[in-house]
Design a protein around this motif. Sequence first.
Motif, PDB file in Angstrom:
ATOM      1  N   SER A  65       0.899  -1.348  -0.057  1.00 40.36           N
ATOM      2  CA  SER A  65      -0.087   0.094  -0.121  1.00 40.36           C
ATOM      3  C   SER A  65       0.900   1.147   0.134  1.00 40.36           C
ATOM      4  N   PHE A  66       1.852   1.181   0.711  1.00 43.38           N
ATOM      5  CA  PHE A  66       2.995   2.315   0.647  1.00 43.38           C
ATOM      6  C   PHE A  66       3.447   2.434  -0.739  1.00 43.38           C
ATOM      7  N   CYS A  67       3.923   1.499  -1.340  1.00 46.46           N
ATOM      8  CA  CYS A  67       4.551   1.692  -2.526  1.00 46.46           C
ATOM      9  C   CYS A  67       3.410   2.210  -3.525  1.00 46.46           C
ATOM     10  N   LEU A  68       2.277   1.737  -3.599  1.00 47.85           N
ATOM     11  CA  LEU A  68       1.061   2.353  -4.323  1.00 47.85           C
ATOM     12  C   LEU A  68       0.874   3.635  -4.180  1.00 47.85           C
ATOM     13  N   HIS A  69       0.900   4.328  -2.689  1.00 47.33           N
ATOM     14  CA  HIS A  69       0.658   5.670  -2.405  1.00 47.33           C
ATOM     15  C   HIS A  69       2.039   6.471  -2.967  1.00 47.33           C
ATOM     16  N   PHE A  70       3.202   6.014  -2.839  1.00 48.98           N
ATOM     17  CA  PHE A  70       4.431   6.519  -3.057  1.00 48.98           C
ATOM     18  C   PHE A  70       4.394   6.809  -4.885  1.00 48.98           C
ATOM     19  N   VAL A  71       3.784   5.897  -5.594  1.00 47.06           N
ATOM     20  CA  VAL A  71       3.767   6.010  -7.024  1.00 47.06           C
ATOM     21  C   VAL A  71       2.650   7.112  -7.388  1.00 47.06           C
ATOM     22  N   VAL A  72       1.374   6.785  -6.943  1.00 48.59           N
ATOM     23  CA  VAL A  72       0.256   7.798  -7.074  1.00 48.59           C
ATOM     24  C   VAL A  72       0.359   9.194  -6.805  1.00 48.59           C
ATOM     25  N   LEU A  73       0.913   9.526  -5.353  1.00 42.59           N
ATOM     26  CA  LEU A  73       1.117  10.853  -4.974  1.00 42.59           C
ATOM     27  C   LEU A  73       2.253  11.189  -5.543  1.00 42.59           C
ATOM     28  N   GLY A  74       3.294  10.676  -5.638  1.00 43.57           N
ATOM     29  CA  GLY A  74       4.739  10.859  -6.266  1.00 43.57           C
ATOM     30  C   GLY A  74       4.364  11.388  -7.749  1.00 43.57           C
ATOM     31  N   ASN A  75       3.628  10.869  -8.438  1.00 44.77           N
ATOM     32  CA  ASN A  75       3.360  11.279  -9.893  1.00 44.77           C
ATOM     33  C   ASN A  75       2.624  12.585  -9.766  1.00 44.77           C
ATOM     34  N   LEU A  76       1.764  12.840  -8.750  1.00 47.10           N
ATOM     35  CA  LEU A  76       1.114  14.224  -8.836  1.00 47.10           C
ATOM     36  C   LEU A  76       2.151  15.172  -8.171  1.00 47.10           C
TER      37      LEU A  76
ATOM     38  N   MET B 185      -8.482   4.975  -8.411  1.00 48.19           N
ATOM     39  CA  MET B 185      -8.993   3.688  -7.860  1.00 48.19           C
ATOM     40  C   MET B 185      -7.896   2.995  -7.203  1.00 48.19           C
ATOM     41  N   LEU B 186      -6.461   3.151  -7.548  1.00 47.25           N
ATOM     42  CA  LEU B 186      -5.510   2.652  -7.048  1.00 47.25           C
ATOM     43  C   LEU B 186      -5.185   3.290  -5.562  1.00 47.25           C
ATOM     44  N   TYR B 187      -5.710   4.840  -5.510  1.00 51.76           N
ATOM     45  CA  TYR B 187      -5.260   5.524  -4.311  1.00 51.76           C
ATOM     46  C   TYR B 187      -6.376   4.859  -3.228  1.00 51.76           C
ATOM     47  N   TRP B 188      -7.582   5.058  -3.396  1.00 50.00           N
ATOM     48  CA  TRP B 188      -8.666   4.658  -2.757  1.00 50.00           C
ATOM     49  C   TRP B 188      -8.818   3.161  -2.441  1.00 50.00           C
ATOM     50  N   GLY B 189      -8.279   2.208  -3.447  1.00 46.46           N
ATOM     51  CA  GLY B 189      -8.589   0.801  -2.908  1.00 46.46           C
ATOM     52  C   GLY B 189      -7.111   0.554  -2.368  1.00 46.46           C
ATOM     53  N   SER B 190      -5.874   0.966  -2.153  1.00 41.69           N
ATOM     54  CA  SER B 190      -4.756   0.860  -1.168  1.00 41.69           C
ATOM     55  C   SER B 190      -5.238   1.384   0.086  1.00 41.69           C
ATOM     56  N   ILE B 191      -5.910   2.220   0.201  1.00 40.52           N
ATOM     57  CA  ILE B 191      -6.254   2.736   1.622  1.00 40.52           C
ATOM     58  C   ILE B 191      -7.190   1.594   2.081  1.00 40.52           C
ATOM     59  N   SER B 192      -8.281   1.229   1.521  1.00 33.92           N
ATOM     60  CA  SER B 192      -8.946   0.410   2.154  1.00 33.92           C
ATOM     61  C   SER B 192      -8.485  -1.012   2.390  1.00 33.92           C
ATOM     62  N   LEU B 193      -7.480  -1.205   1.688  1.00 27.24           N
ATOM     63  CA  LEU B 193      -6.860  -2.603   1.620  1.00 27.24           C
ATOM     64  C   LEU B 193      -6.028  -2.791   3.017  1.00 27.24           C
ATOM     65  N   VAL B 194      -5.525  -1.922   3.759  1.00 29.09           N
ATOM     66  CA  VAL B 194      -4.742  -2.214   4.898  1.00 29.09           C
ATOM     67  C   VAL B 194      -5.586  -2.437   6.089  1.00 29.09           C
ATOM     68  N   SER B 195      -6.783  -1.729   6.416  1.00 31.34           N
ATOM     69  CA  SER B 195      -7.926  -2.066   7.189  1.00 31.34           C
ATOM     70  C   SER B 195      -8.406  -3.379   7.237  1.00 31.34           C
ATOM     71  N   MET B 196      -8.269  -4.306   6.173  1.00 25.00           N
ATOM     72  CA  MET B 196      -8.886  -5.695   6.095  1.00 25.00           C
ATOM     73  C   MET B 196      -7.952  -6.527   6.737  1.00 25.00           C
ATOM     74  N   TRP B 197      -6.493  -6.032   7.065  1.00 26.29           N
ATOM     75  CA  TRP B 197      -5.703  -7.071   7.526  1.00 26.29           C
ATOM     76  C   TRP B 197      -5.369  -6.929   8.951  1.00 26.29           C
TER      77      TRP B 197
END
Length: 160
Positions: free
Chosen positions: A41-52, A141-153
Amino acid sequence: MEGSTVGLATGDTRNPKEEAKPSRAVEPIEGTRAWIVVFGSFCLHFVVLGNLYSSGLYLPSYEERFELSRAEVSFIVQLQAGVKFTVGAIAGKLTDRYGLKWILSSNIVLYVSGYILASFGTSFTHLLLTQGIMVGISNGMLYWGSISLVSMWFKKKRGL
């Protein structure tokens, strides 16, 4: 009573087929695998937010290559950011309906495709459609999906 074999001597008439069905609620699994999911999830945030956040690096080259004003080039990035946060309204519903694995994998393909197509763009409109819309949708979709992903674990450490 047909199909009822549980507890004939005690008068229990529950259907054994109903008892065999597992519940849909799955307890969160904490441990090493959960922390690997946090890293993903951190890697997805790194890519998505880093892109912006790094968009200022390629904006000057867009100005030169397409002979656009600073406002037009900035509009591409702002459209991408706007679409990203607007998609959040439907991301949860799509994730519930189709599953997180499908949503993440398909939007990674959309993300990469958007940038590949943007590299072949020849006009402002091409950049709006590829980098503004396609990449914006996949970012959301990647940003919001990776946020909800962590709480499931996690169950105990959800607040971290």
